[in-house]
Design a protein around this motif. Structure first.
Motif, PDB file in Angstrom:
ATOM      1  N   ALA A 136       1.506  -0.833  -0.106  1.00  0.00           N
ATOM      2  CA  ALA A 136       0.273   0.322   0.144  1.00  0.00           C
ATOM      3  C   ALA A 136       1.302   1.021   0.105  1.00  0.00           C
ATOM      4  CB  ALA A 136      -0.957  -0.084   1.022  1.00  0.00           C
ATOM      5  N   SER A 137       0.997   2.080   0.876  1.00  0.00           N
ATOM      6  CA  SER A 137       1.802   2.963   1.283  1.00  0.00           C
ATOM      7  C   SER A 137       1.321   3.777   2.021  1.00  0.00           C
ATOM      8  CB  SER A 137       1.337   4.176   0.052  1.00  0.00           C
ATOM      9  OG  SER A 137       1.782   5.137   0.341  1.00  0.00           O
ATOM     10  N   ALA A 138       2.874   4.494   3.345  1.00  0.00           N
ATOM     11  CA  ALA A 138       1.966   5.665   4.442  1.00  0.00           C
ATOM     12  C   ALA A 138       0.315   6.555   4.001  1.00  0.00           C
ATOM     13  CB  ALA A 138       3.226   6.073   4.461  1.00  0.00           C
ATOM     14  N   ALA A 139       0.000   6.414   2.481  1.00  0.00           N
ATOM     15  CA  ALA A 139      -0.668   7.420   2.295  1.00  0.00           C
ATOM     16  C   ALA A 139      -2.048   6.328   2.714  1.00  0.00           C
ATOM     17  CB  ALA A 139      -1.090   7.849   1.075  1.00  0.00           C
ATOM     18  N   GLY A 140      -2.029   5.313   2.609  1.00  0.00           N
ATOM     19  CA  GLY A 140      -2.917   4.069   3.048  1.00  0.00           C
ATOM     20  C   GLY A 140      -3.701   3.598   4.995  1.00  0.00           C
ATOM     21  N   LEU A 141      -2.033   4.291   4.929  1.00  0.00           N
ATOM     22  CA  LEU A 141      -3.152   5.190   6.971  1.00  0.00           C
ATOM     23  C   LEU A 141      -3.151   6.267   7.045  1.00  0.00           C
ATOM     24  CD1 LEU A 141       0.281   3.041   8.440  1.00  0.00           C
ATOM     25  CD2 LEU A 141      -1.876   1.718   8.656  1.00  0.00           C
ATOM     26  N   LEU A 142      -2.105   7.360   6.459  1.00  0.00           N
ATOM     27  CA  LEU A 142      -2.836   8.506   6.495  1.00  0.00           C
ATOM     28  C   LEU A 142      -3.625   9.007   5.776  1.00  0.00           C
ATOM     29  CD1 LEU A 142       1.339   8.372   8.026  1.00  0.00           C
ATOM     30  CD2 LEU A 142      -0.490   8.674   9.880  1.00  0.00           C
ATOM     31  N   ASN A 143      -2.968   9.263   4.387  1.00  0.00           N
ATOM     32  CA  ASN A 143      -3.253   9.672   3.329  1.00  0.00           C
ATOM     33  C   ASN A 143      -2.784  10.836   2.762  1.00  0.00           C
ATOM     34  OD1 ASN A 143      -5.353  10.641   1.555  1.00  0.00           O
ATOM     35  ND2 ASN A 143      -7.084  10.648   2.521  1.00  0.00           N
ATOM     36  N   TYR A 230       3.163   8.981  13.339  1.00  0.00           N
ATOM     37  CA  TYR A 230       1.426   9.602  13.318  1.00  0.00           C
ATOM     38  C   TYR A 230       0.272   8.568  13.274  1.00  0.00           C
ATOM     39  CZ  TYR A 230       5.755  11.599  10.783  1.00  0.00           C
ATOM     40  OH  TYR A 230       6.937  12.697  10.363  1.00  0.00           O
ATOM     41  N   PHE A 231       0.614   7.021  13.018  1.00  0.00           N
ATOM     42  CA  PHE A 231      -1.004   6.320  12.568  1.00  0.00           C
ATOM     43  C   PHE A 231      -2.140   6.516  13.815  1.00  0.00           C
ATOM     44  CE2 PHE A 231      -3.059   2.061  12.225  1.00  0.00           C
ATOM     45  CZ  PHE A 231      -4.122   2.522  11.506  1.00  0.00           C
ATOM     46  N   GLN A 232      -0.763   6.403  14.883  1.00  0.00           N
ATOM     47  CA  GLN A 232      -1.272   6.861  16.403  1.00  0.00           C
ATOM     48  C   GLN A 232      -1.887   8.226  16.670  1.00  0.00           C
ATOM     49  OE1 GLN A 232       2.068   5.263  18.708  1.00  0.00           O
ATOM     50  NE2 GLN A 232       1.610   2.748  19.187  1.00  0.00           N
ATOM     51  N   ALA A 233      -1.150   9.258  16.414  1.00  0.00           N
ATOM     52  CA  ALA A 233      -1.362  10.581  16.503  1.00  0.00           C
ATOM     53  C   ALA A 233      -2.901  10.792  16.046  1.00  0.00           C
ATOM     54  CB  ALA A 233      -0.601  11.195  16.332  1.00  0.00           C
ATOM     55  N   LYS A 234      -2.887  10.423  14.733  1.00  0.00           N
ATOM     56  CA  LYS A 234      -4.797   9.976  13.586  1.00  0.00           C
ATOM     57  C   LYS A 234      -5.473   9.513  14.970  1.00  0.00           C
ATOM     58  CE  LYS A 234      -7.109   8.663   9.531  1.00  0.00           C
ATOM     59  NZ  LYS A 234      -6.242   8.617   8.135  1.00  0.00           N
ATOM     60  N   GLY A 235      -5.681   8.210  15.105  1.00  0.00           N
ATOM     61  CA  GLY A 235      -6.008   7.844  15.763  1.00  0.00           C
ATOM     62  C   GLY A 235      -6.613   8.248  17.106  1.00  0.00           C
ATOM     63  N   GLN A 236      -5.728   8.934  18.281  1.00  0.00           N
ATOM     64  CA  GLN A 236      -5.631   9.742  19.446  1.00  0.00           C
ATOM     65  C   GLN A 236      -6.341  11.301  19.219  1.00  0.00           C
ATOM     66  OE1 GLN A 236      -2.073  10.087  20.453  1.00  0.00           O
ATOM     67  NE2 GLN A 236      -2.046   7.644  21.159  1.00  0.00           N
ATOM     68  N   MET A 245      -2.569  18.197   8.641  1.00  0.00           N
ATOM     69  CA  MET A 245      -2.784  17.537   7.368  1.00  0.00           C
ATOM     70  C   MET A 245      -3.234  18.658   6.266  1.00  0.00           C
ATOM     71  SD  MET A 245      -1.077  14.784   7.049  1.00  0.00           S
ATOM     72  CE  MET A 245      -2.344  13.978   5.538  1.00  0.00           C
ATOM     73  N   GLN A 246      -3.798  19.744   7.161  1.00  0.00           N
ATOM     74  CA  GLN A 246      -4.307  20.504   5.494  1.00  0.00           C
ATOM     75  C   GLN A 246      -2.832  21.433   6.435  1.00  0.00           C
ATOM     76  OE1 GLN A 246      -7.795  22.584   8.853  1.00  0.00           O
ATOM     77  NE2 GLN A 246      -9.027  21.375   6.865  1.00  0.00           N
TER      78      GLN A 246
END
Length: 262
Positions: A136-143, A230-236, A245-246
Motif C-alpha cells: 500500500a503506502s503510508a498514504a493508506g494509513l495517513l493519506n 503518525y497513525f497513533q496520533a491520528k487515532g488519538q 494535514m491541512q
C-alpha cells in the motif's frame, strides 16, 4: 515465514521496491522468484542479475494475473508468497481529475489485489500455509495531500489486506501490508513531495523491513518507523490530525510540488 526454499511472485518486479524484493528473496535462498511486470524487459534485467525468472503481467487484467500464477505453478509447482506490489503514480490533484485516472488507480491499487487473492489464496488455504503481501503506502494509513486518487485507493489496498487477514488469518494464510513513505524509485526521481519528509529509503532498506516482517508474521511492514507514531496520533485526536494535514496541504500545494508517493 522463512523465505528459504519458497516460491514467490512479485508484481512490479522490474523496478523500485519490487526489484529490491526480487533480489532480496533470491539472496534469502528462495527456490524460485518470478519478477512480473508490465514492462517485460525491465523484469528480465532484474531477473538476469539474480537468477530469478521474468514474466509479463498487466495487473489491470485479471486474466493476466491468472496466467502469471498458472505459469508459476507449471514452473515450480505452486506459489508460497505473492507480493501484490505494482503501483502507479498519483498525479497532483483531487476531485477535478478525470475519471479515467480514478478508474486506473482503482484497478491497480484495488482490484489487482482482489484478483491476485482469487488466484492464490484458495490454494494457500487448502494446504494451510501461504503469504500474501500487499504494497500500500503510508498514504493508506495517513493519506497524502497532493493526490486524492492515490490516497483514496491506497486506503482501499490497506482495507483489503486487513480483510484478508481477518478472514483467512486463522486458516493458514499470512497477510501483511507494506506502508512506506518516500522510497528511491522511478516514481520519486523528481522529488518525494510530502511523502519524502522523513527521508527517502532505498529499495534495499525496504526489503530489509519486508523480510523481517515476513519472519515475524506481523501485519504492518513500516520501513519508516515515524509512520506508526503518525497513525497513533491520528487515532488519538482525529480532528487535530486533520488540522495538521491541512497545514501540510497548504505547504505543498502552495508550492506546486508534484506528488511522488511511495
Amino acid at each position: 515465514m522463512q523465505i528459504q526454499g519458497k516460491v514467490a511472485i512479485v508484481t512490479g518486479g522490474g523496478s523500485g521496491i519490487g526489484a529490491g524484493l526480487v533480489r532480496r528473496f533470491m539472496a534469502e535462498g528462495a527456490r524460485g522468484v518470478v519478477a512480473a511486470d508490465l514492462r517485460l524487459e525491465a523484469a528480465e534485467a532484474v531477473a538476469g542479475e539474480c537468477g530469478a525468472i521474468a514474466l509479463p503481467c498487466d495487473v489491470t487484467r485479471e486474466a493476466d494475473i491468472q496466467a502469471l500464477v498458472q505459469r508459476t505453478r507449471e514452473r515450480f509447482g505452486g506459489v508460497d508468497i505473492y507480493v501484490s506490489n505494482a503501483g502507479i503514480l498519483g498525479r497532483m490533484g483531487g476531485i477535478e481529475l478525470e475519471d479515467e485516472l480514478w478508474d486506473r488507480m482503482w484497478q491497480v491499487h484495488g482490484m489487482a489485489h482482489v484478483w491476485a487473492a482469487r488466484a492464490v489464496v484458495p490454494e494457500m488455504v487448502a494446504r494451510g500455509e501461504g503469504y500474501f503481501l500487499v504494497t500500500a503506502s503510508a498514504a493508506g494509513l495517513l493519506n497524502i495531500v497532493e493526490s486524492a486518487p492515490y490516497g483514496v485507493t491506497k486506503h482501499a489496498a490497506l482495507a483489503f489486506a486487513e480483510w484478508l487477514r481477518i478472514a483467512y488469518g486463522r486458516r493458514g494464510l499470512r497477510v501483511s501490508c507494506l506502508c512506506p513513505q518516500g522510497v528511491q524509485t522511478e516514481m520519486t526521481r523528481e522529488g518525494g513531495g510530502s511523502a519524502g519528509q522523513d527521508g527517502m529509503l532505498t529499495p534495499e532498506q525496504v526489503a530489509d523491513t519486508v523480510v523481517q516482517t515476513l519472519h515475524e508474521e506481523r501485519f504492518l511492514a513500516l520501513p519508516h518507523p515515524e509512520v506508526l507514531k503518525y497513525f497513533q496520533a491520528k487515532g488519538q485526536d482525529y480532528d487535530r490530525w486533520i488540522g495538521g494535514m491541512q497545514k501540510i496541504h497548504a505547504q505543498y500545494m502552495g508550492q506546486g510540488t508534484a506528488s511522488r508517493p511511495a
